[in-house]
Design an enzyme around this catalytic site. Structure first.
Site, PDB file in Angstrom:
ATOM      1  N   CYS A 155      11.597   0.224  -7.411  1.00 47.28           N
ATOM      2  CA  CYS A 155      11.708   0.938  -6.141  1.00 47.28           C
ATOM      3  C   CYS A 155      10.776   2.161  -6.110  1.00 47.28           C
ATOM      4  O   CYS A 155       9.571   1.998  -6.031  1.00 47.28           O
ATOM      5  CB  CYS A 155      13.156   1.316  -5.864  1.00 47.28           C
ATOM      6  SG  CYS A 155      13.448   1.674  -4.102  1.00 47.28           S
ATOM      7  N   GLU A 183      19.037  -4.337 -10.525  1.00 44.04           N
ATOM      8  CA  GLU A 183      20.217  -3.748 -11.166  1.00 44.04           C
ATOM      9  C   GLU A 183      21.386  -3.589 -10.208  1.00 44.04           C
ATOM     10  O   GLU A 183      22.423  -3.031 -10.583  1.00 44.04           O
ATOM     11  CB  GLU A 183      19.846  -2.375 -11.749  1.00 44.04           C
ATOM     12  CG  GLU A 183      19.871  -1.215 -10.770  1.00 44.04           C
ATOM     13  CD  GLU A 183      18.695  -1.152  -9.805  1.00 44.04           C
ATOM     14  OE1 GLU A 183      18.576  -0.166  -9.074  1.00 44.04           O
ATOM     15  OE2 GLU A 183      17.888  -2.111  -9.785  1.00 44.04           O
ATOM     16  N   HIS A 222      16.017  -4.149  -6.018  1.00 45.66           N
ATOM     17  CA  HIS A 222      16.913  -3.661  -7.060  1.00 45.66           C
ATOM     18  C   HIS A 222      17.567  -4.792  -7.866  1.00 45.66           C
ATOM     19  O   HIS A 222      18.651  -5.263  -7.510  1.00 45.66           O
ATOM     20  CB  HIS A 222      17.996  -2.769  -6.448  1.00 45.66           C
ATOM     21  CG  HIS A 222      17.449  -1.492  -5.912  1.00 45.66           C
ATOM     22  ND1 HIS A 222      17.209  -0.397  -6.717  1.00 45.66           N
ATOM     23  CD2 HIS A 222      17.045  -1.149  -4.671  1.00 45.66           C
ATOM     24  CE1 HIS A 222      16.699   0.573  -5.978  1.00 45.66           C
ATOM     25  NE2 HIS A 222      16.584   0.144  -4.738  1.00 45.66           N
TER      26      HIS A 222
END
Length: 374
Positions: free
Chosen positions: A257, A349, A347
Site C-alpha cells: 500500500c 494481510e 492488503h
C-alpha cells in the site's frame, strides 16, 4: 450511555449537509470523507492507522452487530477521525465480544453520526470525489460548521507517517523455527503483518519511520518491509530515499500500500490522488504474471503512475506493473526484474478477509530464501 438521541450534523466542504444523531462521543471532528464498502471488519477498519485524519462512511447499513473485542484491533487505538453509519446495532452479539462499538467510540473520544443516508452520501462522494468534512453534535448550524470544514487541512501534501509510527523499535518473534529476520519500516503498520510473517518463521523488527539504513541493517535483517500508512506519498522523501538505499544493497524488499507508493517513488515514478479511492474488501485485481484474478482488500487514496504493459527502464533496472485493478486500471503492484523488490497496493494481510492474496507472504519468503542462497 447512548448519545444517539442527540442531534448531529455532517457537512461536506461543497456544502452538502446530512442530519442524524450523535454516535459515540459528543463533540466535533474534521477530516477527509471516505467510504468503505466492507460488510465485515469494522473493528479492523477503525484501528487501521491508514485511516488517520479520515472520516469513514460505512456503506453497509448495519454496523456494530458483533460488538468489539480485545483480539481484532490492528493497532493500540482507534485512528479514524470520525465515523458515519446508517443503522447502528442496538445490541452487539458475539461470543468474543467484550463491549459495544458505541461505548468503545465514546471511550476513545471518536465523534460519530448515525441515522445518515449513507447510500446518498456515498453516491455524492463517488460523483464529487473525497473531500473535507465536519461532523458535529455541538452545533446544528451547517453554515457555521462549513466555515470550519474549509479551514481544515487537505489530504494532499499531508505527511502523516511520523504521527502513526511506533515511538520505539519492537520485535515480533517467529512462530516455531526461526528462518529469517525482516526489518519493517513502520509507516502505519497493522498487527497482522508481523503475524503473517511470524507464521512463516520470520522474526520482524518493527522500526520507526525515521529510521536510517544503518538502523535497518543493525537488526541483522535478511530483508526489508515497507508498511502501509496514511498521507500523501509525495511528501515521503525520507522513506523513498531509504528504499533506494535498500535496493542498492540488493536486500529483498516488499512493500504494501503506502509502501508500494514509496517504492514507486524510489524507482522514479510519480504518484497521484484518486478521485475517491479504493476502500473495501471486494476489489478485483489481476495478477498480470499468472492471469489470476484475486478479490482483495483495499485502503488507499493515492496510486502510482506507471505504464501498465511494458518493462520500464529505471535506475535499478527493468520494472513492470505486476497487478492491475480491473475496476479502473489503477496500478496495484510493481515488480523489479533486476533487484529483489516487489510491491502490492492492496492488503494481503487483511484480517477481516478476503485471504486470496495471503500467498504474497510466501512469495516474500521465497525471495529471501533465494537471496540467502544466491
Amino acid at each position: 450511555m447512548s448519545n444517539r438521541r442527540r442531534p448531529a450534523i455532517l457537512v461536506l466542504e461543497d456544502g452538502r449537509t446530512f442530519r442524524g444523531e450523535a454516535y459515540g462521543s459528543v463533540g466535533e471532528t474534521f477530516g477527509e470523507a471516505v467510504f468503505n464498502t466492507g460488510m465485515t471488519g469494522y473493528q479492523e477498519t477503525l484501528t487501521d492507522p491508514s485511516y488517520h485524519r479520515q472520516v469513514v462512511v460505512q456503506t453497509a447499513p448495519h454496523i456494530g452487530n458483533t460488538g468489539v473485542n480485545a483480539e481484532d484491533d490492528e493497532s493500540g487505538r482507534i485512528w479514524v477521525a470520525g465515523y458515519v453509519v446508517r443503522d447502528p446495532a442496538r445490541i452487539g452479539s458475539n461470543w468474543r465480544a467484550t463491549g459495544s462499538l458505541e461505548d468503545r467510540l465514546a471511550t476513545e473520544g471518536v465523534v460519530g453520526i448515525a441515522g445518515v443516508d449513507t447510500r446518498a452520501l456515498t453516491r455524492h462522494l463517488r460523483e464529487r470525489g473525497a473531500m473535507r468534512v465536519g461532523v458535529s453534535s455541538l452545533t446544528d448550524d451547517p453554515v457555521e460548521l462549513l466555515a470550519r470544514v474549509r479551514e481544515a487541512p487537505r489530504m494532499e501534501g499531508a505527511d502523516l507517517s511520523a504521527e502513526v509510527t511506533t515511538a520505539q523499535p519492537y520485535v515480533v518473534q517467529a512462530e516455531g523455527e526461526h528462518r529469517f529476520t525482516v526489518a519493517a519500516l513502520d509507516l502505519g503498520i497493522k498487527r497482522n503483518v508481523p503475524r503473517r510473517l511470524a507464521a512463516r518463521g520470520v522474526t520482524t523488527h518493527v522500526l520507526p519511520a525515521s529510521s536510517s539504513i544503518d538502523d535497518l541493517l543493525a537488526t541483522g535483517a535478511d530483508a526489508v518491509f515497507f508498511s502501509p500508512g496514511p498521507g500523501d506519498p509525495a511528501t515521503a522523501d525520507h522513506p523513498a530515499g531509504l528504499a533506494r538505499e535498500v535496493m542498492r544493497r540488493q536486500l529483498p524488499l516488499f512493500g504494501i500500500c503506502f509502501g508500494s507508493q514509496i517504492l514507486g517513488r524510489a524507482l522514479g515514478f510519480g504518484t497521484y490522488k484518486l478521485g475517491y479511492g479504493h476502500r473495501g474488501i471486494n476489489q478485483p485485481v489481476l495478477d498480470q504474471s499468472t492471469g489470476k484474478v484475486e478479490v482483495t482488500s483495499h485502503n488507499h487514496g493515492f496510486a502510482v503512475d506507471a505504464p501498465l504493459n511494458q518493462v520500464i527502464d529505471t535506475d535499478f533496472g527493468g520494472v513492470e506493473v505486476s497487478h492491475v485493478c480491473l475496476n479502473d486500471n489503477v496500478v496495484e503492484g510493481l515488480r523489479a526484474k533486476d533487484v529483489p523488490a516487489f510491491t502490492v497496493q492492496y492488503h494481503p494481510e487483511a484480517a477481516a478477509g478476503p485471504h486470496d492474496a495471503d500467498y504474497l507472504f510466501d512469495r516474500f519468503a521465497e525471495l529471501i530464501e533465494g537471496g540467502k542462497h544466491a
